[in-house]
Motif scaffolding. Structure first.
Motif, PDB file in Angstrom:
ATOM      1  N   VAL A  84      20.363  44.669  36.569  1.00 16.76           N
ATOM      2  CA  VAL A  84      21.554  45.179  37.244  1.00 16.76           C
ATOM      3  C   VAL A  84      21.771  44.265  38.434  1.00 16.76           C
ATOM      4  N   ASP A  85      22.938  43.623  38.475  1.00 15.74           N
ATOM      5  CA  ASP A  85      23.195  42.654  39.540  1.00 15.74           C
ATOM      6  C   ASP A  85      24.693  42.593  39.799  1.00 15.74           C
ATOM      7  N   ILE A  86      25.090  41.820  40.807  1.00 12.40           N
ATOM      8  CA  ILE A  86      26.508  41.624  41.062  1.00 12.40           C
ATOM      9  C   ILE A  86      26.956  40.303  40.440  1.00 12.40           C
ATOM     10  N   THR A  87      28.214  40.262  40.038  1.00  8.22           N
ATOM     11  CA  THR A  87      28.780  39.052  39.452  1.00  8.22           C
ATOM     12  C   THR A  87      30.233  38.926  39.867  1.00  8.22           C
ATOM     13  N   THR A  88      30.698  37.709  39.997  1.00  6.96           N
ATOM     14  CA  THR A  88      32.104  37.486  40.318  1.00  6.96           C
ATOM     15  C   THR A  88      32.865  37.008  39.083  1.00  6.96           C
ATOM     16  N   LEU A 106      39.240  44.618  52.598  1.00  6.36           N
ATOM     17  CA  LEU A 106      39.723  43.385  53.204  1.00  6.36           C
ATOM     18  C   LEU A 106      40.266  42.349  52.213  1.00  6.36           C
ATOM     19  N   GLY A 107      40.113  42.600  50.927  1.00  2.00           N
ATOM     20  CA  GLY A 107      40.706  41.688  49.961  1.00  2.00           C
ATOM     21  C   GLY A 107      39.953  40.388  49.755  1.00  2.00           C
ATOM     22  N   PHE A 108      38.680  40.356  50.126  1.00  2.00           N
ATOM     23  CA  PHE A 108      37.837  39.196  49.824  1.00  2.00           C
ATOM     24  C   PHE A 108      36.418  39.685  49.574  1.00  2.00           C
ATOM     25  N   GLY A 109      35.547  38.772  49.155  1.00  4.09           N
ATOM     26  CA  GLY A 109      34.172  39.170  48.836  1.00  4.09           C
ATOM     27  C   GLY A 109      34.077  40.037  47.593  1.00  4.09           C
ATOM     28  N   PHE A 110      34.956  39.788  46.610  1.00  2.41           N
ATOM     29  CA  PHE A 110      34.953  40.608  45.401  1.00  2.41           C
ATOM     30  C   PHE A 110      33.715  40.341  44.553  1.00  2.41           C
ATOM     31  N   ALA A 111      33.146  41.398  44.021  1.00  3.22           N
ATOM     32  CA  ALA A 111      32.008  41.290  43.103  1.00  3.22           C
ATOM     33  C   ALA A 111      31.855  42.607  42.364  1.00  3.22           C
ATOM     34  N   ASP A 112      31.417  42.530  41.105  1.00  4.20           N
ATOM     35  CA  ASP A 112      31.166  43.731  40.315  1.00  4.20           C
ATOM     36  C   ASP A 112      29.665  43.937  40.173  1.00  4.20           C
ATOM     37  N   SER A 158      33.289  45.975  43.749  1.00  8.47           N
ATOM     38  CA  SER A 158      33.050  45.908  45.190  1.00  8.47           C
ATOM     39  C   SER A 158      33.887  44.817  45.846  1.00  8.47           C
ATOM     40  N   GLN A 159      34.128  44.980  47.138  1.00  6.98           N
ATOM     41  CA  GLN A 159      34.733  43.946  47.960  1.00  6.98           C
ATOM     42  C   GLN A 159      34.269  44.162  49.392  1.00  6.98           C
ATOM     43  N   ALA A 160      34.505  43.183  50.243  1.00 11.27           N
ATOM     44  CA  ALA A 160      34.155  43.327  51.651  1.00 11.27           C
ATOM     45  C   ALA A 160      35.111  44.323  52.299  1.00 11.27           C
ATOM     46  N   CYS A 161      34.557  45.152  53.175  1.00 12.18           N
ATOM     47  CA  CYS A 161      35.358  46.189  53.828  1.00 12.18           C
ATOM     48  C   CYS A 161      35.014  46.272  55.310  1.00 12.18           C
ATOM     49  N   LEU A 162      36.022  46.575  56.111  1.00 11.48           N
ATOM     50  CA  LEU A 162      35.783  46.964  57.496  1.00 11.48           C
ATOM     51  C   LEU A 162      35.382  48.427  57.446  1.00 11.48           C
ATOM     52  N   THR A 163      34.166  48.715  57.883  1.00 15.29           N
ATOM     53  CA  THR A 163      33.571  50.038  57.696  1.00 15.29           C
ATOM     54  C   THR A 163      33.103  50.603  59.033  1.00 15.29           C
ATOM     55  N   GLY A 164      33.265  51.903  59.190  1.00 17.34           N
ATOM     56  CA  GLY A 164      32.824  52.567  60.405  1.00 17.34           C
ATOM     57  C   GLY A 164      31.659  53.502  60.134  1.00 17.34           C
TER      58      GLY A 164
END
Length: 310
Positions: A177-181, A94-100, A202-208
């Motif tokens: 180990v954590d996420i960071t922007t 979705l191109g938002f919610g980015f984090a490593d 990582s990023q936010a995704c529409l997931t099924g």
């Protein structure tokens, strides 16, 4: 009657961005019970139950098959699943919610800049301190997989439910180990990311969910959702050109255009002005240039790709 269950983040920036995503595709989110409600509806899409939950709850529900689709982070999908990609599948990033998701150690660990250094440091740490180094994280499976892939075995995981980046300073753990922007919070806590320690971008995704009950009605509801989503994405990336007369098929192919109706073509938005001017100079003008809101096509690629795995 509910045909499809959709889960989206219940608060914060992720909720706002999810609402904006649906809004851009023609679906307005209306929350039931005010700001504290945990259910909503998508105006314009019937028979869809919308649940408002945490991103972690959404990821787990998709993995278990409790929901059909949802918006959550790739980091959570990879961490909570025992078989990533086999129980839930990303339909659309979705191109938002980015984090490593990263491995970070204290700045004072001058000799540790790569995972290979961490492997050696872990053995030396146990020899000197009589215990395994402690790794604080919320991402237990993700960490185990990554450390195993890098042959790091001398460690003990400590689950962190709060501010993970503070664990080394407080003595609760030796590294994290954590996420960071941006990395700013890690830096403020005297930590550095190991050079090859980015586990996942990582990023936010529409997931099924691959385990949900995909009845004919649920599939039809998903098509109703994904049709405008895909049409909106196409409209953002493409521009509609209307030459004064039809273009020869050979010219359409040569310029990399797509025929869209008898008297119009689409092209990548970045090349729209260039191609419109070129067509005008070649005698096909005047050429109108329009940025459409939606471009619907016969094939629903997002739907077809997802159901190739269900």
């Amino acid at each position: 009657m509910t045909d499809l269950i959709l889960a989206i983040p219940s608060k914060g920036r992720l909720k706002e961005q999810s609402e904006a995503f649906f809004q851009s595709s023609g679906f307005k989110l209306s929350q039931k019970g005010g700001d504290r409600g945990y259910e909503a509806r998508l105006d314009g899409l019937e028979n869809v139950q919308v649940l408002l939950l945490s991103a972690r709850e959404i990821a787990q529900g998709l993995i278990d098959g409790a929901f059909h689709v949802g918006i959550t982070g790739e980091d959570l999908l990879h961490d909570l699943s025992e078989r990533p990609g086999e129980d839930a599948r990303v339909i659309k990033p979705l191109g938002f919610g980015f984090a490593d998701a990263v491995v970070a150690v204290p700045n004072a660990w001058l000799d540790v800049s790569k995972m290979a250094d961490l492997e050696a440091a872990a053995a030396l740490f146990r020899e000197r301190h009589g215990r395994r180094m402690k790794v604080a994280t919320k991402y237990m499976r993700l960490t185990r997989r990554f450390f195993a892939a890098n042959s790091v075995g001398e460690y003990r995981l400590v689950y962190s439910g709060g501010a993970t980046e503070a664990a080394p300073a407080s003595g609760a753990a030796d590294l994290i180990v954590d996420i960071t922007t941006s990395g700013a919070t890690l830096k403020a806590n005297g930590l550095k990311v190991i050079d090859d320690g980015v586990i996942l971008k990582s990023q936010a995704c529409l997931t099924g969910s691959l385990f949900a009950d995909w009845t004919d009605q649920a599939q039809a509801a998903l098509r109703g959702l994904l049709g405008p989503v895909e049409a909106r994405s196409a409209a953002v990336d493409l521009t509609l050109l209307g030459p004064a007369k039809p273009l020869p098929a050979k010219l359409v192919d040569t310029l990399g255009l797509s025929q869209y109706g008898p008297a119009s073509v689409t092209c990548p938005s970045a090349r729209a002005t260039e191609i419109a001017q070129m067509l005008t100079e070649q005698g096909y003008g005047p050429v109108s240039v329009q940025q459409p809101d939606f471009i619907f096509t016969e094939h629903l690629t997002l739907f077809e790709k997802f159901f190739s795995k269900v």
